[in-house]
Design a protein around this motif. Structure first.
Motif, PDB file in Angstrom:
ATOM      1  N   GLN A   1      -6.599 -35.071 -61.415  1.00 34.00           N
ATOM      2  CA  GLN A   1      -5.228 -34.641 -61.716  1.00 34.00           C
ATOM      3  C   GLN A   1      -5.228 -33.324 -62.491  1.00 34.00           C
ATOM      4  OE1 GLN A   1      -3.855 -38.187 -63.662  1.00 34.00           O
ATOM      5  NE2 GLN A   1      -3.416 -39.228 -61.727  1.00 34.00           N
ATOM      6  N   ALA A   2      -6.186 -33.157 -63.397  1.00 34.51           N
ATOM      7  CA  ALA A   2      -6.283 -31.911 -64.172  1.00 34.51           C
ATOM      8  C   ALA A   2      -6.706 -30.747 -63.274  1.00 34.51           C
ATOM      9  CB  ALA A   2      -7.277 -32.085 -65.317  1.00 34.51           C
ATOM     10  N   TYR A   3      -7.578 -31.000 -62.313  1.00 32.40           N
ATOM     11  CA  TYR A   3      -8.012 -29.936 -61.388  1.00 32.40           C
ATOM     12  C   TYR A   3      -6.869 -29.494 -60.472  1.00 32.40           C
ATOM     13  CZ  TYR A   3     -12.738 -31.592 -62.554  1.00 32.40           C
ATOM     14  OH  TYR A   3     -13.881 -31.972 -63.206  1.00 32.40           O
ATOM     15  N   LEU A   4      -5.976 -30.412 -60.160  1.00 34.89           N
ATOM     16  CA  LEU A   4      -4.911 -30.124 -59.201  1.00 34.89           C
ATOM     17  C   LEU A   4      -3.701 -29.430 -59.816  1.00 34.89           C
ATOM     18  CD1 LEU A   4      -5.101 -33.443 -57.157  1.00 34.89           C
ATOM     19  CD2 LEU A   4      -6.038 -31.212 -56.535  1.00 34.89           C
ATOM     20  N   LYS A   5      -3.642 -29.382 -61.132  1.00 32.87           N
ATOM     21  CA  LYS A   5      -2.527 -28.685 -61.788  1.00 32.87           C
ATOM     22  C   LYS A   5      -2.637 -27.183 -61.559  1.00 32.87           C
ATOM     23  CE  LYS A   5      -2.057 -32.039 -65.508  1.00 32.87           C
ATOM     24  NZ  LYS A   5      -0.739 -32.386 -65.934  1.00 32.87           N
ATOM     25  N   LYS A   6      -1.492 -26.511 -61.636  1.00 39.64           N
ATOM     26  CA  LYS A   6      -1.479 -25.038 -61.560  1.00 39.64           C
ATOM     27  C   LYS A   6      -2.084 -24.504 -62.860  1.00 39.64           C
ATOM     28  CE  LYS A   6       0.881 -24.607 -57.698  1.00 39.64           C
ATOM     29  NZ  LYS A   6       0.156 -24.361 -56.496  1.00 39.64           N
ATOM     30  N   ASP A   7      -2.691 -23.314 -62.801  1.00 36.01           N
ATOM     31  CA  ASP A   7      -3.416 -22.822 -63.977  1.00 36.01           C
ATOM     32  C   ASP A   7      -2.529 -22.547 -65.190  1.00 36.01           C
ATOM     33  OD1 ASP A   7      -2.331 -20.652 -62.681  1.00 36.01           O
ATOM     34  OD2 ASP A   7      -4.139 -19.426 -62.747  1.00 36.01           O
TER      35      ASP A   7
ATOM     36  N   GLU B   1      -0.054 -24.622 -66.073  1.00 37.91           N
ATOM     37  CA  GLU B   1       0.416 -25.918 -66.553  1.00 37.91           C
ATOM     38  C   GLU B   1      -0.480 -26.443 -67.670  1.00 37.91           C
ATOM     39  OE1 GLU B   1       1.599 -29.072 -63.707  1.00 37.91           O
ATOM     40  OE2 GLU B   1       1.217 -27.559 -62.165  1.00 37.91           O
ATOM     41  N   PRO B   2       0.119 -27.140 -68.650  1.00 36.09           N
ATOM     42  CA  PRO B   2      -0.725 -27.758 -69.688  1.00 36.09           C
ATOM     43  C   PRO B   2      -1.584 -28.862 -69.083  1.00 36.09           C
ATOM     44  CG  PRO B   2       1.605 -28.338 -69.989  1.00 36.09           C
ATOM     45  CD  PRO B   2       1.538 -27.365 -68.855  1.00 36.09           C
ATOM     46  N   GLY B   3      -2.830 -28.939 -69.528  1.00 37.56           N
ATOM     47  CA  GLY B   3      -3.744 -29.957 -69.020  1.00 37.56           C
ATOM     48  C   GLY B   3      -4.587 -29.478 -67.849  1.00 37.56           C
ATOM     49  N   TYR B   4      -4.388 -28.226 -67.405  1.00 42.10           N
ATOM     50  CA  TYR B   4      -5.170 -27.664 -66.305  1.00 42.10           C
ATOM     51  C   TYR B   4      -6.628 -27.555 -66.718  1.00 42.10           C
ATOM     52  CZ  TYR B   4      -7.150 -23.941 -63.360  1.00 42.10           C
ATOM     53  OH  TYR B   4      -7.953 -23.193 -62.532  1.00 42.10           O
ATOM     54  N   VAL B   5      -7.533 -27.954 -65.826  1.00 40.39           N
ATOM     55  CA  VAL B   5      -8.966 -27.822 -66.063  1.00 40.39           C
ATOM     56  C   VAL B   5      -9.564 -27.121 -64.852  1.00 40.39           C
ATOM     57  CG1 VAL B   5     -11.143 -29.075 -66.386  1.00 40.39           C
ATOM     58  CG2 VAL B   5      -9.052 -29.928 -67.446  1.00 40.39           C
ATOM     59  N   GLU B   6     -10.459 -26.170 -65.111  1.00 39.73           N
ATOM     60  CA  GLU B   6     -11.118 -25.451 -64.016  1.00 39.73           C
ATOM     61  C   GLU B   6     -12.109 -26.377 -63.315  1.00 39.73           C
ATOM     62  OE1 GLU B   6     -13.889 -21.601 -63.875  1.00 39.73           O
ATOM     63  OE2 GLU B   6     -11.973 -21.285 -64.902  1.00 39.73           O
ATOM     64  N   CYS B   7     -12.047 -26.397 -61.997  1.00 36.56           N
ATOM     65  CA  CYS B   7     -12.955 -27.220 -61.189  1.00 36.56           C
ATOM     66  C   CYS B   7     -14.308 -26.509 -61.112  1.00 36.56           C
ATOM     67  CB  CYS B   7     -12.360 -27.406 -59.796  1.00 36.56           C
ATOM     68  SG  CYS B   7     -13.357 -28.407 -58.692  1.00 36.56           S
ATOM     69  N   SER B   8     -15.344 -27.165 -61.573  1.00 41.00           N
ATOM     70  CA  SER B   8     -16.675 -26.543 -61.608  1.00 41.00           C
ATOM     71  C   SER B   8     -17.305 -26.535 -60.220  1.00 41.00           C
ATOM     72  CB  SER B   8     -17.580 -27.305 -62.571  1.00 41.00           C
ATOM     73  OG  SER B   8     -17.867 -28.590 -62.043  1.00 41.00           O
ATOM     74  N   ASN B   9     -18.348 -25.721 -60.085  1.00 38.58           N
ATOM     75  CA  ASN B   9     -19.103 -25.690 -58.828  1.00 38.58           C
ATOM     76  C   ASN B   9     -19.712 -27.054 -58.523  1.00 38.58           C
ATOM     77  OD1 ASN B   9     -18.692 -23.009 -58.015  1.00 38.58           O
ATOM     78  ND2 ASN B   9     -20.345 -22.260 -59.311  1.00 38.58           N
ATOM     79  N   ALA B  10     -20.170 -27.747 -59.560  1.00 37.17           N
ATOM     80  CA  ALA B  10     -20.792 -29.065 -59.358  1.00 37.17           C
ATOM     81  C   ALA B  10     -19.787 -30.054 -58.786  1.00 37.17           C
ATOM     82  CB  ALA B  10     -21.350 -29.587 -60.679  1.00 37.17           C
ATOM     83  N   VAL B  11     -18.561 -30.046 -59.295  1.00 32.99           N
ATOM     84  CA  VAL B  11     -17.532 -30.972 -58.807  1.00 32.99           C
ATOM     85  C   VAL B  11     -17.210 -30.669 -57.349  1.00 32.99           C
ATOM     86  CG1 VAL B  11     -15.109 -31.650 -59.020  1.00 32.99           C
ATOM     87  CG2 VAL B  11     -16.505 -31.406 -61.069  1.00 32.99           C
TER      88      VAL B  11
END
Length: 157
Positions: free
Chosen positions: A40-46, A48-58
């Motif tokens: 859910q955090a990866y899918l937020k717009k950058d 938006e509060p709670g946004y997390v960058e999706c890492s290469n590993a993920v």
């Protein structure tokens, strides 16, 4: 392209729930640490509060899991190492394998998205990085490929 955008596009294309994204990621490695809240955090717009960058590993684990989800796992083959750096070329390769696309399919998908490329341009995207004819896949090409693939997949549903 930003990893979050790729994950968002594939999730929309296949109409996946957050739990299904976690499930697919775990197909590549059942011990990989990812939860529905992470997705859910990866899918937020950058912005938006709670946004997390999706890492290469993920993203690498998700794409590998997607291949297993769509094609099944061959237990006779040793597991492939997970990509350390996920480039647009890697995303293109993984999607090509997951959806069992041939060159003709790739051309049709890009044509449908209004972004036709020649056969040599397409084959250059799949060469090894050290090859003299290797070409980096640009964000615009990958974005259009995802758009065309989405049109194809969602039409078939």
């Amino acid at each position: 392209m930003i990893n979050n955008d790729v994950l968002r596009a594939i999730r929309y294309m296949l109409d996946l729930s957050d739990g299904k994204v976690v499930e697919i990621t775990h197909l590549a490695d059942p011990n990989f640490p990812i939860t529905k809240e992470d997705v859910q955090a990866y899918l937020k717009k950058d912005e938006e509060p709670g946004y997390v960058e999706c890492s290469n590993a993920v993203l690498a684990h998700f794409l590998d899991g997607l291949v297993f989800h769509r094609r099944g796992r061959d237990e006779n083959l040793p597991p492939r190492p997970v990509e350390k750096r996920v480039t647009n070329n890697v995303v293109l390769k993984k999607l090509r394998v997951a959806f069992e696309l041939k060159d003709v399919d790739m051309h049709q998908i890009l044509e449908a998205a209004g972004f036709p490329i020649s056969k040599p341009e397409l084959s250059a995207l799949f060469r090894q990085p050290g090859h003299k004819n290797f070409r980096l896949c640009g964000d615009q090409l990958l974005r259009n490929f995802l758009k065309g693939l989405t049109m194809r997949v969602r039409r078939d549903d």
